[in-house]
Motif scaffolding. Structure first.
Motif, PDB file in Angstrom:
ATOM      1  N   ALA A 179       0.817  -1.221   0.000  1.00 46.53           N
ATOM      2  CA  ALA A 179       0.000   0.000   0.000  1.00 46.53           C
ATOM      3  C   ALA A 179       0.846   1.265   0.000  1.00 46.53           C
ATOM      4  O   ALA A 179       0.287   2.369  -0.048  1.00 46.53           O
ATOM      5  CB  ALA A 179      -0.934   0.002   1.214  1.00 46.53           C
ATOM      6  N   LEU A 180       2.177   1.154   0.064  1.00 44.37           N
ATOM      7  CA  LEU A 180       3.034   2.334   0.240  1.00 44.37           C
ATOM      8  C   LEU A 180       2.934   3.271  -0.953  1.00 44.37           C
ATOM      9  O   LEU A 180       3.206   2.885  -2.094  1.00 44.37           O
ATOM     10  CB  LEU A 180       4.488   1.900   0.437  1.00 44.37           C
ATOM     11  CG  LEU A 180       5.438   3.012   0.905  1.00 44.37           C
ATOM     12  CD1 LEU A 180       5.113   3.417   2.348  1.00 44.37           C
ATOM     13  CD2 LEU A 180       6.893   2.577   0.795  1.00 44.37           C
ATOM     14  N   GLU A 181       2.563   4.524  -0.668  1.00 47.50           N
ATOM     15  CA  GLU A 181       2.431   5.545  -1.698  1.00 47.50           C
ATOM     16  C   GLU A 181       3.537   6.585  -1.632  1.00 47.50           C
ATOM     17  O   GLU A 181       3.896   7.162  -2.660  1.00 47.50           O
ATOM     18  CB  GLU A 181       1.075   6.245  -1.561  1.00 47.50           C
ATOM     19  CG  GLU A 181      -0.113   5.312  -1.736  1.00 47.50           C
ATOM     20  CD  GLU A 181      -1.428   6.014  -1.461  1.00 47.50           C
ATOM     21  OE1 GLU A 181      -1.408   7.221  -1.097  1.00 47.50           O
ATOM     22  OE2 GLU A 181      -2.486   5.383  -1.601  1.00 47.50           O
ATOM     23  N   ARG A 182       4.070   6.831  -0.416  1.00 44.20           N
ATOM     24  CA  ARG A 182       5.093   7.861  -0.251  1.00 44.20           C
ATOM     25  C   ARG A 182       6.250   7.294   0.581  1.00 44.20           C
ATOM     26  O   ARG A 182       6.039   6.790   1.683  1.00 44.20           O
ATOM     27  CB  ARG A 182       4.520   9.098   0.454  1.00 44.20           C
ATOM     28  CG  ARG A 182       3.432   9.802  -0.313  1.00 44.20           C
ATOM     29  CD  ARG A 182       2.971  11.068   0.408  1.00 44.20           C
ATOM     30  NE  ARG A 182       4.061  12.043   0.556  1.00 44.20           N
ATOM     31  CZ  ARG A 182       4.394  12.929  -0.377  1.00 44.20           C
ATOM     32  NH1 ARG A 182       3.733  12.983  -1.517  1.00 44.20           N
ATOM     33  NH2 ARG A 182       5.377  13.780  -0.173  1.00 44.20           N
ATOM     34  N   LEU A 183       7.448   7.404   0.027  1.00 41.54           N
ATOM     35  CA  LEU A 183       8.665   6.983   0.715  1.00 41.54           C
ATOM     36  C   LEU A 183       9.668   8.116   0.652  1.00 41.54           C
ATOM     37  O   LEU A 183       9.971   8.634  -0.428  1.00 41.54           O
ATOM     38  CB  LEU A 183       9.249   5.733   0.057  1.00 41.54           C
ATOM     39  CG  LEU A 183      10.609   5.269   0.595  1.00 41.54           C
ATOM     40  CD1 LEU A 183      10.515   4.872   2.070  1.00 41.54           C
ATOM     41  CD2 LEU A 183      11.151   4.117  -0.243  1.00 41.54           C
ATOM     42  N   GLU A 184      10.176   8.519   1.821  1.00 46.09           N
ATOM     43  CA  GLU A 184      11.135   9.614   1.885  1.00 46.09           C
ATOM     44  C   GLU A 184      12.290   9.214   2.788  1.00 46.09           C
ATOM     45  O   GLU A 184      12.088   8.895   3.962  1.00 46.09           O
ATOM     46  CB  GLU A 184      10.449  10.875   2.399  1.00 46.09           C
ATOM     47  CG  GLU A 184      11.275  12.145   2.235  1.00 46.09           C
ATOM     48  CD  GLU A 184      10.458  13.401   2.468  1.00 46.09           C
ATOM     49  OE1 GLU A 184      10.937  14.283   3.191  1.00 46.09           O
ATOM     50  OE2 GLU A 184       9.327  13.489   1.935  1.00 46.09           O
ATOM     51  N   LEU A 185      13.495   9.233   2.227  1.00 52.65           N
ATOM     52  CA  LEU A 185      14.697   8.871   2.960  1.00 52.65           C
ATOM     53  C   LEU A 185      15.684  10.028   2.904  1.00 52.65           C
ATOM     54  O   LEU A 185      16.143  10.412   1.826  1.00 52.65           O
ATOM     55  CB  LEU A 185      15.354   7.623   2.342  1.00 52.65           C
ATOM     56  CG  LEU A 185      14.484   6.374   2.199  1.00 52.65           C
ATOM     57  CD1 LEU A 185      15.275   5.267   1.491  1.00 52.65           C
ATOM     58  CD2 LEU A 185      13.984   5.894   3.552  1.00 52.65           C
TER      59      LEU A 185
END
Length: 319
Positions: A179-185
Motif C-alpha cells: 500500500a506504500l504511496e510515499r517513501l522519503e529517505l
C-alpha cells in the motif's frame, strides 16, 4: 539547516501538545494528533507523561500520535518510550499515524537523538498508515534500525536523518509494503552514520517492491549526483508522480544525468531545492520539463565553500 519549529499538522490533523496535568479542557481524542513532550508537560519523566495521557485522553479514539522530547534533562534512548507504547498497543485500535522524534535544534541536534529498532511498531500496529522517524545513528549504544517485514496498510514512510544507517535503507528495500504511496529517505552524510550506498537503493529503484508508490524522496545526500545518475535510468520513475532529490549536493553533473536519462515529463513535480546546480543548467532543466507541465523546484541554490583550494559542498541536514 536545523528544525526550528515542531510539527503543526500530522496525518491531516492539527498537532496538539498535551499540557501539564490540570490544564483542561482537552480536545476530542480523534480531532487532533496528540504530541507528548516532557518539557511541555512540566518536566515530568516520560512514564508520567504517558500515564497522564492515558488517564486524560480516551486512547481508543486516538488516531495520530507524535513523540517529542522524551527526556527531562540528559538525553536518553527512545527504546523505553516505545516499550510503553507497545505494551498498550491494544488500547489504541484507531491509531493510524505515529511520528517519533518531533524535536527541534534547540532541544537536541538530530544526530544526537538516540533511537532504536522501530520494527516492533509496525508489527504491533498492523493498521498503521503513516510512520515518521527523525534521528539517526545517535550518541548512545543503540541506533536506529529496521528489519524487513510485510505490512499491508502502511501508506507513508519517512526517515528524517543527518546520517541514515545503510542497514535501514537495505531493510526498507527488502520490505513488502503493497500500500506504500510515499517513501522519503534523508540519507545524510558518512560523518554522522549515513553509510548507505547507491547500491543499497537498487531494490527501491527497480520498481517492483512498492507497486503503489507515487512519491519517492532520496534526499539530503552527499552522493546526490550518483543517486541522480541511478534514478535517471531507474524503472521506478515510470510509476511516480513526484520525485525529490533535494537537500543534497546535486551539481551540474547530476542534473546532466537527469536530462540524459529517461523522460521525466511524466512527473508532476521534481524537487531539487538546496542544490549546487549552475544557472545555465537550471535553465536547461526548466526548458526541458516546464513546457510539459512538470513543476521543477530549483530554489535555495547553494555556493560551495572554499577550503584550502578545494570546494566543499554540504547537505541541508547533517548534525
Amino acid at each position: 539547516m536545523t528544525f526550528a519549529e515542531h510539527l503543526d499538522t500530522f496525518h491531516g490533523l492539527p498537532v496538539f501538545t498535551l499540557p501539564e496535568p490540570g490544564e483542561e479542557p482537552l480536545p476530542a481524542a480523534g480531532d487532533v494528533a496528540w504530541r507528548l513532550d516532557c518539557y511541555a508537560a512540566g518536566d515530568l519523566p516520560f512514564p508520567e507523561v504517558w500515564r497522564s495521557f492515558r488517564e486524560r485522553v480516551p486512547s481508543a479514539d486516538v488516531r495520530a500520535l507524535v513523540i517529542g522530547p522524551w527526556w527531562e534533562d540528559e538525553y536518553t534512548e527512545l527504546r523505553p518510550v516505545l516499550e510503553l507504547l507497545l505494551a498498550d498497543a491494544e488500547r489504541f485500535p484507531a491509531l493510524r499515524a505515529l511520528f517519533l522524534g518531533d524535536v527541534v535544534g534547540e532541544e537536541c541536534e538530530i544526530s544526537w537523538l538516540q533511537l532504536t529498532d522501530v520494527t516492533p511498531v509496525l508489527e504491533r500496529f498492523p493498521l498503521l498508515e503513516e510512520l515518521g522517524v527523525r534521528g539517526g545513528a545517535g550518541l548512545g549504544e543503540e541506533s536506529l534500525a529496521l528489519r524487513p517485514l510485510r505490512h499491508a496498510a502502511l501508506r507513508t514512510l519517512r526517515f528524517e536523518s543527518g546520517g541514515l544507517p545503510g542497514q535501514v535503507v537495505r531493510a526498507v528495500g527488502a520490505c513488502e509494503l503493497p500500500a506504500l504511496e510515499r517513501l522519503e529517505l534523508w540519507l545524510g552524510v558518512a560523518a554522522y552514520g549515513g553509510d548507505a550506498t547507491v547500491a543499497d537503493l537498487a531494490p527501491i529503484l527497480a520498481g517492483g517492491a512498492f507497486p503503489a508508490l507515487r512519491h519517492l524522496g532520496l534526499q539530503d545526500s552527499e552522493l546526490q549526483d550518483e543517486i541522480a545518475a541511478a534514478v535517471a535510468s531507474a524503472p521506478v520513475v515510470a510509476q511516480l508522480e513526484s520525485l525529490s532529490l533535494s537537500m543534497g549536493t546535486l551539481t551540474d553533473a547530476g542534473a546532466e544525468a537527469l536530462l540524459n536519462g529517461q523522460p521525466l515529463t511524466r512527473l508532476r513535480r521534481l524537487d531539487l531545492h538546496h542544490h549546487f546546480v549552475g544557472e545555465a543548467m537550471a535553465g536547461r532543466l526548466r526548458a526541458a520539463l516546464g513546457p510539459a507541465g512538470t513543476e521543477v523546484d530549483l530554489s535555495d541554490r547553494q555556493v560551495p565553500h572554499q577550503w584550502r583550494n578545494e570546494e566543499w559542498r554540504y547537505v541541508a541536514v547533517s548534525e
